[in-house]
Design a protein around this motif. Structure first.
Motif, PDB file in Angstrom:
ATOM      1  N   ILE A 139      -0.232  -0.346  -3.550  1.00 23.88           N
ATOM      2  CA  ILE A 139       1.033  -0.219  -4.281  1.00 23.88           C
ATOM      3  C   ILE A 139       1.323  -1.534  -5.009  1.00 23.88           C
ATOM      4  O   ILE A 139       1.660  -1.549  -6.195  1.00 23.88           O
ATOM      5  CB  ILE A 139       2.198   0.165  -3.332  1.00 23.88           C
ATOM      6  N   ARG A 167      -2.642   8.787  13.154  1.00 24.83           N
ATOM      7  CA  ARG A 167      -3.342   7.662  12.518  1.00 24.83           C
ATOM      8  C   ARG A 167      -2.890   7.366  11.092  1.00 24.83           C
ATOM      9  O   ARG A 167      -3.016   6.232  10.623  1.00 24.83           O
ATOM     10  CB  ARG A 167      -4.855   7.899  12.530  1.00 24.83           C
ATOM     11  N   GLY A 168      -2.381   8.388  10.383  1.00 27.12           N
ATOM     12  CA  GLY A 168      -1.935   8.159   9.002  1.00 27.12           C
ATOM     13  C   GLY A 168      -0.741   7.225   8.924  1.00 27.12           C
ATOM     14  O   GLY A 168      -0.452   6.626   7.891  1.00 27.12           O
ATOM     15  N   THR A 210     -10.543   6.097  13.570  1.00 24.66           N
ATOM     16  CA  THR A 210     -10.319   5.425  12.292  1.00 24.66           C
ATOM     17  C   THR A 210     -11.366   4.332  12.160  1.00 24.66           C
ATOM     18  O   THR A 210     -12.191   4.144  13.065  1.00 24.66           O
ATOM     19  CB  THR A 210      -8.887   4.856  12.200  1.00 24.66           C
ATOM     20  N   ASN A 263       1.908  -1.513   1.114  1.00 19.87           N
ATOM     21  CA  ASN A 263       0.524  -1.107   0.955  1.00 19.87           C
ATOM     22  C   ASN A 263      -0.028  -1.959  -0.186  1.00 19.87           C
ATOM     23  O   ASN A 263       0.596  -2.041  -1.249  1.00 19.87           O
ATOM     24  CB  ASN A 263       0.518   0.397   0.589  1.00 19.87           C
ATOM     25  N   ARG A 323      -7.674   1.977   1.833  1.00 19.90           N
ATOM     26  CA  ARG A 323      -6.435   2.713   1.522  1.00 19.90           C
ATOM     27  C   ARG A 323      -5.183   1.842   1.543  1.00 19.90           C
ATOM     28  O   ARG A 323      -4.202   2.133   0.868  1.00 19.90           O
ATOM     29  CB  ARG A 323      -6.206   3.845   2.532  1.00 19.90           C
ATOM     30  N   MET A 334       5.598  10.471   7.874  1.00 14.61           N
ATOM     31  CA  MET A 334       5.502   9.966   6.495  1.00 14.61           C
ATOM     32  C   MET A 334       4.626  10.895   5.667  1.00 14.61           C
ATOM     33  O   MET A 334       3.479  11.160   6.036  1.00 14.61           O
ATOM     34  CB  MET A 334       4.903   8.555   6.490  1.00 14.61           C
ATOM     35  N   PHE A 377      10.855  -0.717  -1.671  1.00 14.89           N
ATOM     36  CA  PHE A 377      11.021   0.741  -1.742  1.00 14.89           C
ATOM     37  C   PHE A 377      10.668   1.302  -0.379  1.00 14.89           C
ATOM     38  O   PHE A 377       9.756   0.807   0.284  1.00 14.89           O
ATOM     39  CB  PHE A 377      10.058   1.348  -2.780  1.00 14.89           C
ATOM     40  N   HIS A 413       7.990  -5.773  -1.188  1.00 11.82           N
ATOM     41  CA  HIS A 413       7.888  -5.287   0.187  1.00 11.82           C
ATOM     42  C   HIS A 413       6.429  -4.952   0.449  1.00 11.82           C
ATOM     43  O   HIS A 413       5.774  -4.292  -0.357  1.00 11.82           O
ATOM     44  CB  HIS A 413       8.777  -4.051   0.365  1.00 11.82           C
ATOM     45  N   GLY A 440       2.618  10.553   3.081  1.00  8.94           N
ATOM     46  CA  GLY A 440       2.026   9.370   2.451  1.00  8.94           C
ATOM     47  C   GLY A 440       1.837   9.465   0.951  1.00  8.94           C
ATOM     48  O   GLY A 440       2.225   8.564   0.210  1.00  8.94           O
ATOM     49  N   ASN A 441       1.235  10.564   0.490  1.00  4.11           N
ATOM     50  CA  ASN A 441       0.988  10.705  -0.955  1.00  4.11           C
ATOM     51  C   ASN A 441       2.288  10.744  -1.748  1.00  4.11           C
ATOM     52  O   ASN A 441       2.395  10.145  -2.820  1.00  4.11           O
ATOM     53  CB  ASN A 441       0.217  12.005  -1.229  1.00  4.11           C
ATOM     54  N   ASN A 493       2.536  -3.425   7.528  1.00  2.00           N
ATOM     55  CA  ASN A 493       3.863  -3.166   6.941  1.00  2.00           C
ATOM     56  C   ASN A 493       4.905  -3.404   8.034  1.00  2.00           C
ATOM     57  O   ASN A 493       4.989  -2.643   8.999  1.00  2.00           O
ATOM     58  CB  ASN A 493       3.898  -1.715   6.437  1.00  2.00           C
ATOM     59  N   TRP A 542     -11.806   2.530   6.092  1.00  2.00           N
ATOM     60  CA  TRP A 542     -10.756   3.454   5.639  1.00  2.00           C
ATOM     61  C   TRP A 542      -9.441   2.696   5.482  1.00  2.00           C
ATOM     62  O   TRP A 542      -8.767   2.796   4.455  1.00  2.00           O
ATOM     63  CB  TRP A 542     -10.582   4.614   6.631  1.00  2.00           C
ATOM     64  N   CYS A 544      12.757  -0.054   4.737  1.00  2.00           N
ATOM     65  CA  CYS A 544      11.935  -1.014   3.980  1.00  2.00           C
ATOM     66  C   CYS A 544      12.744  -1.793   2.949  1.00  2.00           C
ATOM     67  O   CYS A 544      12.396  -2.916   2.593  1.00  2.00           O
ATOM     68  CB  CYS A 544      10.788  -0.294   3.287  1.00  2.00           C
TER      69      CYS A 544
HETATM   70  N1  COA Z   1      -8.314   6.584   9.483  1.00  6.44           N
HETATM   71  C1  COA Z   1      -9.217   7.473   9.012  1.00  6.44           C
HETATM   72  N2  COA Z   1      -8.898   8.593   8.360  1.00  6.44           N
HETATM   73  C2  COA Z   1      -7.583   8.828   8.164  1.00  6.44           C
HETATM   74  C3  COA Z   1      -6.586   7.962   8.620  1.00  6.44           C
HETATM   75  C4  COA Z   1      -6.984   6.807   9.312  1.00  6.44           C
HETATM   76  N3  COA Z   1      -6.111   5.909   9.781  1.00  6.44           N
HETATM   77  N4  COA Z   1      -5.384   8.468   8.271  1.00  6.44           N
HETATM   78  C5  COA Z   1      -5.604   9.601   7.612  1.00  6.44           C
HETATM   79  N5  COA Z   1      -6.948   9.833   7.562  1.00  6.44           N
HETATM   80  C6  COA Z   1      -7.641  10.960   6.938  1.00  6.44           C
HETATM   81  C7  COA Z   1      -6.784  12.198   6.818  1.00  6.44           C
HETATM   82  O1  COA Z   1      -6.830  12.939   8.008  1.00  6.44           O
HETATM   83  C8  COA Z   1      -7.440  12.907   5.662  1.00  6.44           C
HETATM   84  O2  COA Z   1      -8.587  13.561   6.127  1.00  6.44           O
HETATM   85  P1  COA Z   1      -9.025  14.981   5.508  1.00  6.44           P
HETATM   86  O3  COA Z   1      -9.281  14.711   4.046  1.00  6.44           O
HETATM   87  O4  COA Z   1     -10.237  15.328   6.287  1.00  6.44           O
HETATM   88  O5  COA Z   1      -7.875  15.898   5.725  1.00  6.44           O
HETATM   89  C9  COA Z   1      -7.920  11.765   4.751  1.00  6.44           C
HETATM   90  O6  COA Z   1      -7.971  10.608   5.590  1.00  6.44           O
HETATM   91  C10 COA Z   1      -7.008  11.517   3.574  1.00  6.44           C
HETATM   92  O7  COA Z   1      -5.662  11.459   4.040  1.00  6.44           O
HETATM   93  P2  COA Z   1      -4.477  11.153   3.077  1.00  6.44           P
HETATM   94  O8  COA Z   1      -3.208  11.105   3.871  1.00  6.44           O
HETATM   95  O9  COA Z   1      -4.531  12.075   1.898  1.00  6.44           O
HETATM   96  O10 COA Z   1      -4.889   9.703   2.603  1.00  6.44           O
HETATM   97  P3  COA Z   1      -4.292   8.850   1.440  1.00  6.44           P
HETATM   98  O11 COA Z   1      -5.372   8.459   0.527  1.00  6.44           O
HETATM   99  O12 COA Z   1      -3.045   9.453   0.866  1.00  6.44           O
HETATM  100  O13 COA Z   1      -3.846   7.538   2.214  1.00  6.44           O
HETATM  101  C11 COA Z   1      -1.869   6.489   3.015  1.00  6.44           C
HETATM  102  C12 COA Z   1      -2.859   7.621   3.213  1.00  6.44           C
HETATM  103  C13 COA Z   1      -0.786   6.618   4.076  1.00  6.44           C
HETATM  104  C14 COA Z   1      -2.604   5.182   3.208  1.00  6.44           C
HETATM  105  C15 COA Z   1      -1.295   6.581   1.581  1.00  6.44           C
HETATM  106  O14 COA Z   1      -0.791   7.865   1.334  1.00  6.44           O
HETATM  107  C16 COA Z   1      -0.215   5.589   1.363  1.00  6.44           C
HETATM  108  O15 COA Z   1      -0.445   4.412   1.366  1.00  6.44           O
HETATM  109  N6  COA Z   1       1.015   6.043   1.099  1.00  6.44           N
HETATM  110  C17 COA Z   1       2.145   5.171   0.938  1.00  6.44           C
HETATM  111  C18 COA Z   1       2.569   4.781   2.287  1.00  6.44           C
HETATM  112  C19 COA Z   1       3.500   3.638   2.280  1.00  6.44           C
HETATM  113  O16 COA Z   1       3.387   2.732   1.506  1.00  6.44           O
HETATM  114  N7  COA Z   1       4.436   3.714   3.184  1.00  6.44           N
HETATM  115  C20 COA Z   1       5.369   2.729   3.357  1.00  6.44           C
HETATM  116  C21 COA Z   1       6.467   2.902   2.397  1.00  6.44           C
HETATM  117  S1  COA Z   1       7.638   1.785   2.769  1.00  6.44           S
END
Ligand code: COA
Length: 337
Positions: A269, A155-156, A29, A266, A37, A226, A323, A263, A228-229, A293, A33, A114
């Motif tokens: 958000i 990592r996500g 990571t 992100n 994000r 999770m 949320f 909360h 994420g999207n 978080n 990134w 959360c």
């Molecule tokens: N570092 C680098 N790359 C990463 C990564 C990290 N930590 N985590 C994921 N990636 C990669 C993925 O593997 C994916 O690669 P690919 O395109 O080659 O397959 C790419 O980044 C995009 O992944 P994606 O999951 O689609 O990213 P995203 O833009 O949706 O962002 C979150 C991911 C989790 C940040 C986002 O979905 C999010 O914030 N969701 C809400 C989560 C949240 O708020 N949760 C708490 C609720 S209480």
């Protein structure tokens, strides 16, 4: 009916700072990134410290007790929100009762992730309003880092979550000439999405003996999952809805909000909510950049820090909104006293 006020606030975070660059040394990571994000630059992880969900909760509670200028023995009930209890059972509420050496007062554990702290505040508010209790200790505390998949596979999720605790003393107001306090709370859930953000095992369908017997190195069901999207899309809809509900019930507009404390899920958000509700930078408090978080702890940590920074003052209209996993979402509107 009695009025409930937030009489004191406190927080505690572990000393160990883990930056995005630190994470990039153990998983694939990078700072760019994570920052782009999520807005997160660093988080606190317990690491080698001798901390637990309970001990962090107790430290936050002592700060809240001191801020409220009450004696700890004036507390007559405990509500503890967490998704990372020290034991599978019992919940940490009773451990706080023990650690603070409080008499045999009741202790309730809230399992709403959360949204847990806002749900917990709502519970406390009802008890105070009915006159059942006078000073309730409400804690949100999380030790999440130990249970994360700290490999590239996870990592996500793992880069987002942090450890820490926040606490509030919710009390019956003893000033009859004053108005304000907790105006209303609003709670929602949609269990059809329970598995979109969840820790599925161990569970009643998969107890520990079965996990040990299978000994499957590819089993990742004991790490948080999770989508994420999917979570993101629901969060940006539910946050404005539940904030709007609180404003409408009390006859306010979004321009009346002195400070929204969402909360800290992100930063994107929070920024989306800010744009949707046409709020200014001064009207929204974010500290996810420093702590990640921290789930049930994020709102009380943010509230305590906002108050320390002079961003919460008497007469202010404070809105809490959350949320998360469940899905659950909630808000609280408070006229600060
Ligand atoms: N570092 C680098 N790359 C990463 C990564 C990290 N930590 N985590 C994921 N990636 C990669 C993925 O593997 C994916 O690669 P690919 O395109 O080659 O397959 C790419 O980044 C995009 O992944 P994606 O999951 O689609 O990213 P995203 O833009 O949706 O962002 C979150 C991911 C989790 C940040 C986002 O979905 C999010 O914030 N969701 C809400 C989560 C949240 O708020 N949760 C708490 C609720 S209480």
């Amino acid at each position: 009916m009695n009025r409930s006020i937030i009489r004191g606030l406190g927080f505690y975070v572990p000393e160990n700072i883990v930056t995005n660059d630190d994470l990039s040394k153990i998983i694939e990571t990078n700072d760019e990134w994570i920052t782009e994000r999520t807005g997160i630059k660093e988080r606190r992880w317990v690491g080698d410290a001798d901390d637990s969900t309970t001990s962090m909760g107790v430290k936050a509670a002592l700060n809240a007790i001191s801020d409220a200028e009450i004696d700890k023995n004036d507390i007559d009930f405990i509500v503890f929100a967490t998704l990372s209890p020290d034991y599978y059972f019992p919940g940490p509420g009773v451990s706080v009762q023990k650690e603070l050496e409080l008499d045999t007062i009741g202790a309730l554990d809230v399992r709403n992730q959360c949204s847990g702290f806002v749900y917990a505040i709502s519970v406390a508010d009802q008890y105070i309003k009915t006159g059942m209790y006078k000073n309730i200790l409400v804690i949100g505390s999380e030790y999440q880092s130990g249970g994360l998949d700290k490999t590239t596979r996870g990592r996500g999720v793992s880069v987002i979550f942090g450890d820490g605790a926040g606490a509030a003393i919710v009390s019956a107001s003893n000033n009859e000439n004053e108005t304000g306090g907790i105006l209303s709370t609003h709670l929602h859930s949609q269990g059809m999405h329970a598995e979109e953000l969840a820790l599925l095992r161990p569970s009643t369908s998969h107890w520990v003996p079965q996990i040990l017997k299978e000994n499957d190195p590819n089993d990742i069901s004991y790490y948080p999952y999770m989508n994420g999207n999917f979570v993101f899309k629901h969060a940006v809809t539910r946050f404005p809805q539940v904030i709007g509900e609180a404003l409408q019930q009390n006859g306010y507009e979004s321009t009346d909000i002195s400070l929204l404390i969402p909360h800290q899920a992100n930063l994107r958000i929070a920024q989306f909510i800010q744009r949707t509700m046409k709020l200014t930078d001064d009207q929204v408090f974010n500290n996810i950049q420093k702590y990640g978080n921290t789930t049930a702890a994020s709102i009380p940590i943010a509230m305590a820090e906002a108050k320390q920074h002079g961003r919460i003052n008497k007469g202010d209209l404070i809105c809490l909104a959350a949320f998360g996993s469940g899905f659950t979402w909630a808000s609280a509107l408070i006229k600060w006293t």
